[in-house]
Design a protein around this motif. Structure first.
Motif, PDB file in Angstrom:
ATOM      1  N   SER A 185     -40.795 -64.697  41.019  1.00  0.00           N
ATOM      2  CA  SER A 185     -41.836 -64.004  41.766  1.00  0.00           C
ATOM      3  C   SER A 185     -41.475 -62.531  41.786  1.00  0.00           C
ATOM      4  N   LYS A 186     -42.484 -61.698  41.712  1.00  0.00           N
ATOM      5  CA  LYS A 186     -42.235 -60.267  41.766  1.00  0.00           C
ATOM      6  C   LYS A 186     -42.500 -59.789  43.192  1.00  0.00           C
ATOM      7  N   VAL A 187     -41.497 -59.165  43.771  1.00  0.00           N
ATOM      8  CA  VAL A 187     -41.599 -58.635  45.129  1.00  0.00           C
ATOM      9  C   VAL A 187     -41.175 -57.180  45.080  1.00  0.00           C
ATOM     10  N   GLY A 188     -42.075 -56.292  45.434  1.00  0.00           N
ATOM     11  CA  GLY A 188     -41.752 -54.864  45.426  1.00  0.00           C
ATOM     12  C   GLY A 188     -41.319 -54.362  44.058  1.00  0.00           C
ATOM     13  N   GLY A 189     -41.901 -54.902  43.007  1.00  0.00           N
ATOM     14  CA  GLY A 189     -41.579 -54.461  41.655  1.00  0.00           C
ATOM     15  C   GLY A 189     -40.335 -55.097  41.058  1.00  0.00           C
TER      16      GLY A 189
END
Length: 89
Positions: free
Chosen positions: A67-71
């Motif tokens: 998952s991408k979180v904050g880039g």
């Protein structure tokens, strides 16, 4: 030595041994290293003993769970474990 005194001694000894074993169990539980629920790319690469580049490649080509979180990508350990199990040959 009477039987009653011997029985009392054995009971005390058994109780002391049980306490010692319980204390050892508690100490062992404190020192067990657990992996975090969520890992960054470096932690995931270390966890799987692969390079960060391999993680990148798996994301692009093998539907690696991320998952991408904050880039930045994060990886749930449970999903990574499941993916490894399903993709092992």
């Amino acid at each position: 030595m009477s039987t009653a005194i011997l029985d009392q001694f054995i009971d005390q000894l058994a109780e002391a041994v049980a306490k010692k074993l319980e204390n050892n169990k508690l100490q062992d539980a404190k020192t067990v290293k657990t992996e975090p629920e969520f890992m960054n790319k470096g932690q995931t690469a270390d966890y799987l003993s692969v390079s960060r580049t391999t993680i990148d490649r798996w994301i692009k080509t093998r539907n690696f769970p991320s998952s991408k979180v904050g880039g930045k990508y994060v990886y749930k350990r449970e999903d990574v474990d499941r993916w490894v199990k399903e993709n092992s040959k």
